[in-house]
Design a protein around this motif. Structure first.
Motif, PDB file in Angstrom:
ATOM      1  N   ARG A  25       0.861  -1.180   0.000  1.00 39.03           N
ATOM      2  CA  ARG A  25       0.000   0.000   0.000  1.00 39.03           C
ATOM      3  C   ARG A  25       0.903   1.237   0.000  1.00 39.03           C
ATOM      4  NH1 ARG A  25      -4.178  -2.243   4.586  1.00 39.03           N
ATOM      5  NH2 ARG A  25      -5.331  -3.590   3.156  1.00 39.03           N
ATOM      6  N   PRO A  26       0.412   2.358  -0.509  1.00 34.45           N
ATOM      7  CA  PRO A  26       1.258   3.567  -0.624  1.00 34.45           C
ATOM      8  C   PRO A  26       1.852   4.046   0.704  1.00 34.45           C
ATOM      9  CG  PRO A  26      -0.747   3.832  -1.900  1.00 34.45           C
ATOM     10  CD  PRO A  26      -0.905   2.555  -1.138  1.00 34.45           C
ATOM     11  N   GLU A  27       1.168   3.825   1.799  1.00 31.35           N
ATOM     12  CA  GLU A  27       1.654   4.339   3.089  1.00 31.35           C
ATOM     13  C   GLU A  27       2.740   3.485   3.737  1.00 31.35           C
ATOM     14  OE1 GLU A  27      -2.200   2.034   3.957  1.00 31.35           O
ATOM     15  OE2 GLU A  27      -1.475   3.357   2.397  1.00 31.35           O
ATOM     16  N   VAL A  28       3.073   2.341   3.158  1.00 30.08           N
ATOM     17  CA  VAL A  28       4.101   1.471   3.732  1.00 30.08           C
ATOM     18  C   VAL A  28       5.471   2.113   3.540  1.00 30.08           C
ATOM     19  CG1 VAL A  28       5.246  -0.775   3.525  1.00 30.08           C
ATOM     20  CG2 VAL A  28       2.745  -0.620   3.410  1.00 30.08           C
ATOM     21  N   GLY A  29       6.210   2.219   4.642  1.00 32.35           N
ATOM     22  CA  GLY A  29       7.533   2.842   4.601  1.00 32.35           C
ATOM     23  C   GLY A  29       8.653   1.839   4.815  1.00 32.35           C
ATOM     24  N   GLU A  30       9.873   2.345   4.692  1.00 34.37           N
ATOM     25  CA  GLU A  30      11.066   1.515   4.840  1.00 34.37           C
ATOM     26  C   GLU A  30      11.129   0.848   6.213  1.00 34.37           C
ATOM     27  OE1 GLU A  30      15.867   2.198   4.797  1.00 34.37           O
ATOM     28  OE2 GLU A  30      14.654   3.430   3.462  1.00 34.37           O
ATOM     29  N   GLU A  31      10.725   1.562   7.251  1.00 39.39           N
ATOM     30  CA  GLU A  31      10.743   0.984   8.601  1.00 39.39           C
ATOM     31  C   GLU A  31       9.774  -0.192   8.724  1.00 39.39           C
ATOM     32  OE1 GLU A  31       9.860   4.421  10.931  1.00 39.39           O
ATOM     33  OE2 GLU A  31      11.891   5.216  10.757  1.00 39.39           O
ATOM     34  N   ASP A  32       8.606  -0.087   8.059  1.00 46.23           N
ATOM     35  CA  ASP A  32       7.649  -1.191   8.056  1.00 46.23           C
ATOM     36  C   ASP A  32       8.264  -2.428   7.407  1.00 46.23           C
ATOM     37  OD1 ASP A  32       5.376   0.331   9.086  1.00 46.23           O
ATOM     38  OD2 ASP A  32       5.288   1.269   7.102  1.00 46.23           O
ATOM     39  N   VAL A  33       8.935  -2.230   6.293  1.00 44.59           N
ATOM     40  CA  VAL A  33       9.538  -3.344   5.552  1.00 44.59           C
ATOM     41  C   VAL A  33      10.683  -3.962   6.354  1.00 44.59           C
ATOM     42  CG1 VAL A  33      10.716  -3.993   3.415  1.00 44.59           C
ATOM     43  CG2 VAL A  33       8.810  -2.365   3.350  1.00 44.59           C
ATOM     44  N   SER A  71      -0.927  -7.892   7.110  1.00 41.54           N
ATOM     45  CA  SER A  71      -2.343  -7.559   6.930  1.00 41.54           C
ATOM     46  C   SER A  71      -2.563  -6.079   6.647  1.00 41.54           C
ATOM     47  CB  SER A  71      -3.151  -7.992   8.156  1.00 41.54           C
ATOM     48  OG  SER A  71      -2.734  -7.279   9.303  1.00 41.54           O
ATOM     49  N   ARG A  72      -1.738  -5.227   7.183  1.00 39.04           N
ATOM     50  CA  ARG A  72      -1.902  -3.779   6.967  1.00 39.04           C
ATOM     51  C   ARG A  72      -1.023  -3.238   5.833  1.00 39.04           C
ATOM     52  NH1 ARG A  72       2.426  -1.320   9.089  1.00 39.04           N
ATOM     53  NH2 ARG A  72       3.590  -2.410  10.688  1.00 39.04           N
ATOM     54  N   MET A  73      -0.121  -4.059   5.328  1.00 34.61           N
ATOM     55  CA  MET A  73       0.834  -3.607   4.322  1.00 34.61           C
ATOM     56  C   MET A  73       0.442  -3.966   2.891  1.00 34.61           C
ATOM     57  SD  MET A  73       4.352  -4.644   6.368  1.00 34.61           S
ATOM     58  CE  MET A  73       5.483  -4.063   5.109  1.00 34.61           C
ATOM     59  N   ILE A  74      -0.277  -5.060   2.709  1.00 35.21           N
ATOM     60  CA  ILE A  74      -0.498  -5.635   1.379  1.00 35.21           C
ATOM     61  C   ILE A  74      -1.544  -4.873   0.576  1.00 35.21           C
ATOM     62  CG2 ILE A  74      -1.292  -7.657   0.108  1.00 35.21           C
ATOM     63  CD1 ILE A  74      -0.251  -9.366   2.421  1.00 35.21           C
ATOM     64  N   GLU A  75      -1.137  -4.447  -0.594  1.00 38.67           N
ATOM     65  CA  GLU A  75      -2.057  -3.936  -1.614  1.00 38.67           C
ATOM     66  C   GLU A  75      -2.512  -5.101  -2.492  1.00 38.67           C
ATOM     67  OE1 GLU A  75      -4.321  -1.258  -3.769  1.00 38.67           O
ATOM     68  OE2 GLU A  75      -3.114  -0.731  -2.028  1.00 38.67           O
ATOM     69  N   SER A  76      -1.536  -5.938  -2.920  1.00 41.32           N
ATOM     70  CA  SER A  76      -1.858  -7.134  -3.696  1.00 41.32           C
ATOM     71  C   SER A  76      -0.810  -8.205  -3.419  1.00 41.32           C
ATOM     72  CB  SER A  76      -1.931  -6.833  -5.195  1.00 41.32           C
ATOM     73  OG  SER A  76      -0.668  -6.474  -5.693  1.00 41.32           O
ATOM     74  N   ARG A  77      -1.229  -9.454  -3.677  1.00 45.17           N
ATOM     75  CA  ARG A  77      -0.365 -10.603  -3.410  1.00 45.17           C
ATOM     76  C   ARG A  77      -0.587 -11.636  -4.506  1.00 45.17           C
ATOM     77  NH1 ARG A  77      -1.414 -15.616  -1.598  1.00 45.17           N
ATOM     78  NH2 ARG A  77       0.173 -16.720  -0.453  1.00 45.17           N
ATOM     79  N   GLN A  78       0.497 -12.270  -4.902  1.00 52.29           N
ATOM     80  CA  GLN A  78       0.432 -13.416  -5.796  1.00 52.29           C
ATOM     81  C   GLN A  78       1.323 -14.495  -5.215  1.00 52.29           C
ATOM     82  OE1 GLN A  78       1.508 -12.334  -9.783  1.00 52.29           O
ATOM     83  NE2 GLN A  78      -0.391 -11.233 -10.124  1.00 52.29           N
ATOM     84  N   ALA A  79       0.938 -15.747  -5.438  1.00 56.43           N
ATOM     85  CA  ALA A  79       1.752 -16.856  -4.944  1.00 56.43           C
ATOM     86  C   ALA A  79       1.724 -17.989  -5.955  1.00 56.43           C
ATOM     87  CB  ALA A  79       1.241 -17.338  -3.590  1.00 56.43           C
ATOM     88  N   VAL A  80       2.823 -18.722  -5.994  1.00 49.47           N
ATOM     89  CA  VAL A  80       2.936 -19.915  -6.828  1.00 49.47           C
ATOM     90  C   VAL A  80       3.666 -20.990  -6.040  1.00 49.47           C
ATOM     91  CG1 VAL A  80       2.925 -18.664  -9.028  1.00 49.47           C
ATOM     92  CG2 VAL A  80       5.098 -19.162  -7.910  1.00 49.47           C
ATOM     93  N   GLN A  81       3.413 -22.239  -6.438  1.00 47.00           N
ATOM     94  CA  GLN A  81       4.143 -23.363  -5.877  1.00 47.00           C
ATOM     95  C   GLN A  81       4.691 -24.154  -7.064  1.00 47.00           C
ATOM     96  OE1 GLN A  81       0.637 -22.968  -4.829  1.00 47.00           O
ATOM     97  NE2 GLN A  81       1.555 -21.455  -3.457  1.00 47.00           N
TER      98      GLN A  81
END
Length: 103
Positions: free
Chosen positions: A11-19, A84-94
């Protein structure tokens, strides 16, 4: 063996400290989960075009080990506290990985 890869766009509000906090939490989580044969997470280097900001890659023995990892309380705790508060979109593969194959 199964290789599980998850790609995240923040999401746009996610910052370096969050990551940085997420990365520390994921690495701590992974070190405590015996079903993981290999684990890496980190920021997309953007060496090629991609919308993904971050990736997680886990190597497990089989489908049961994958379920044990993804359904673990430790995984749920990291998701709740960070993702939960950071994700704008997610993709996964196995992907199937033959035993003894180099990655």
């Amino acid at each position: 063996m199964i290789l599980h890869a998850a790609l995240f766009t923040w999401r746009p509000e996610v910052g370096e400290e969050d990551v940085e906090a997420l990365t520390a939490a994921l690495e701590e989580m992974a070190s405590a989960l015996p079903m993981l044969s290999g684990y890496r997470c980190g920021v997309n280097l953007r060496l090629r075009p991609s919308p993904a900001d971050y990736a997680v890659v886990a190597l497990v023995a089989d489908e049961d080990a994958l379920a044990a990892y993804l359904d673990s309380p430790a995984h749920a705790a990291v998701y709740e506290a960070h993702l939960s508060r950071m994700i704008e979109s997610r993709q996964a593969v196995q992907l199937a990985v033959p035993d003894g194959a180099a990655l």
